[in-house]
Write a protein that holds these residues in place. Sequence first.
Motif, mmCIF file in Angstrom:
data_model
loop_
_atom_site.group_PDB
_atom_site.id
_atom_site.type_symbol
_atom_site.label_atom_id
_atom_site.label_comp_id
_atom_site.label_asym_id
_atom_site.label_seq_id
_atom_site.Cartn_x
_atom_site.Cartn_y
_atom_site.Cartn_z
ATOM 1 N N ALA A 165 0.835 -1.206 0.000
ATOM 2 C CA ALA A 165 0.000 0.000 0.000
ATOM 3 C C ALA A 165 0.869 1.255 0.000
ATOM 4 O O ALA A 165 0.550 2.252 -0.662
ATOM 5 N N GLY A 166 1.990 1.222 0.724
ATOM 6 C CA GLY A 166 2.899 2.356 0.732
ATOM 7 C C GLY A 166 3.524 2.608 -0.626
ATOM 8 O O GLY A 166 3.677 3.765 -1.050
ATOM 9 N N GLU A 175 2.150 1.924 -3.465
ATOM 10 C CA GLU A 175 1.097 2.525 -4.290
ATOM 11 C C GLU A 175 0.923 4.009 -3.960
ATOM 12 O O GLU A 175 0.689 4.840 -4.851
ATOM 13 N N ARG A 176 1.025 4.374 -2.675
ATOM 14 C CA ARG A 176 0.938 5.790 -2.293
ATOM 15 C C ARG A 176 2.054 6.606 -2.941
ATOM 16 O O ARG A 176 1.840 7.732 -3.415
ATOM 17 N N ILE A 177 3.252 6.025 -2.962
ATOM 18 C CA ILE A 177 4.379 6.728 -3.578
ATOM 19 C C ILE A 177 4.159 6.860 -5.085
ATOM 20 O O ILE A 177 4.416 7.929 -5.672
ATOM 21 N N ARG A 178 3.662 5.816 -5.727
ATOM 22 C CA ARG A 178 3.389 5.895 -7.167
ATOM 23 C C ARG A 178 2.331 6.964 -7.461
ATOM 24 O O ARG A 178 2.421 7.690 -8.449
ATOM 25 N N ASP A 179 1.333 7.078 -6.589
ATOM 26 C CA ASP A 179 0.341 8.144 -6.752
ATOM 27 C C ASP A 179 0.998 9.519 -6.627
ATOM 28 O O ASP A 179 0.676 10.448 -7.376
ATOM 29 N N ALA A 180 1.916 9.651 -5.661
ATOM 30 C CA ALA A 180 2.612 10.923 -5.473
ATOM 31 C C ALA A 180 3.486 11.259 -6.674
ATOM 32 O O ALA A 180 3.617 12.431 -7.055
ATOM 33 N N ASP A 232 1.308 12.579 -9.342
ATOM 34 C CA ASP A 232 0.879 13.946 -9.037
ATOM 35 C C ASP A 232 2.034 14.945 -9.097
ATOM 36 O O ASP A 232 1.818 16.147 -8.839
ATOM 37 N N LEU A 269 6.876 12.736 2.657
ATOM 38 C CA LEU A 269 6.036 11.599 2.301
ATOM 39 C C LEU A 269 6.415 10.361 3.115
ATOM 40 O O LEU A 269 5.537 9.652 3.641
ATOM 41 N N GLU A 286 5.136 10.149 6.619
ATOM 42 C CA GLU A 286 3.737 9.748 6.710
ATOM 43 C C GLU A 286 3.569 8.234 6.578
ATOM 44 O O GLU A 286 2.650 7.652 7.163
ATOM 45 N N LEU A 287 4.453 7.586 5.813
ATOM 46 C CA LEU A 287 4.271 6.176 5.472
ATOM 47 C C LEU A 287 4.974 5.211 6.412
ATOM 48 O O LEU A 287 4.551 4.058 6.533
#
Length: 341
Positions: free
Chosen positions: A79-80, A82-87, A90, A251, A254-255
């Motif tokens: 999940a982390g 995926e969060r980085i890939r989203d960042a 963006d 980031l 947060e993770l």
Amino acid sequence: MRPAVSFAYAGGRLATGLADVTTDPAALDSRGWWAVVVTYEGKVTCARFADVRPAPHPGGVWAPPGEWSSSLDESAYVAGVERIRDAIADGVVYQANLCRVLSAPLGAGADIAGLGARLARGNPAPHAMTLRVPGLEVASASPELYLARDGDVVESRPIKGTGRTADDLLPKDRAENVMIVDLVRNDLGRVARPGSVEVPGLCELEEHPGLVHLVSTVRARLAGGGWPELLAATFPPGSVTGAPKSSALTLLDELEPVPRGPYCGAIGWVDADSRRGALAVGIRSFWTEDGMLRFGTGAGITWGSDPRREWRETELKAARLLEVAAGGAGQDLDERGTARP
């Protein structure tokens, strides 16, 4: 029980006779031989030793640790990623190094000198160091140079790209390495003489026990100042944070649910008299804390990352070292139950 004797061991030299301990990195520009640990969070320990001599690694009793747990299990780590890939999508970061910390109860009577000796035999590394001073015990088998200094010449050798063999390395690994080289060039440029930053080696293949890495070399000549200015300009190491560094640090905070401690910090030595020193990136490193043995592992995440492949990379990086600490060989990380809490 007599208190354990303080010592440091690095580069075939044994340092004893603890003379001073300080949190001020300016001491590294004073006099004497210093062992240095800077945690990823920025806590500095500089320990000056009076006697430094060539010697074999000191021995000590080592007892295998208990069952390992992880600060991030596989699902949380994926999940982390995926969060980085989203960042990345963006435009917040281009790359970030997501890490987890493994913890296990210390074995009864375990001595960090014994673990350091095991690592020296079972997983020799170019920037290995074992240290015991009051309140801090570290045994590192780091292959990665964060900063070497010889007078006013400074060199960094970031690692990005890891596999069992060269065939495991992907185009993503080279791209990630080049990104981090640019970050290190920019960091060193803050304290370097104009025009002195160079890259004499880019994405060169290096073999280490059980692994291969892509390694680059960045070199510069200092414009002035000393270790405090050099650390302020470059810490934490770019290869274990991300790019841009400030956004990646926010980031990752947060993770990652626990502090990294010495992992991903700096571990090494400085000879203030000769103005020489070598600090490794604190990877492949064990440390003790509150009756626990801790060890960190992580992977660099880019847009091209496959989340489960990145999880497996963290297992690959940890496997051999945990086997050495357990006193065994040839066991897979999953078979020993060390990868998941």
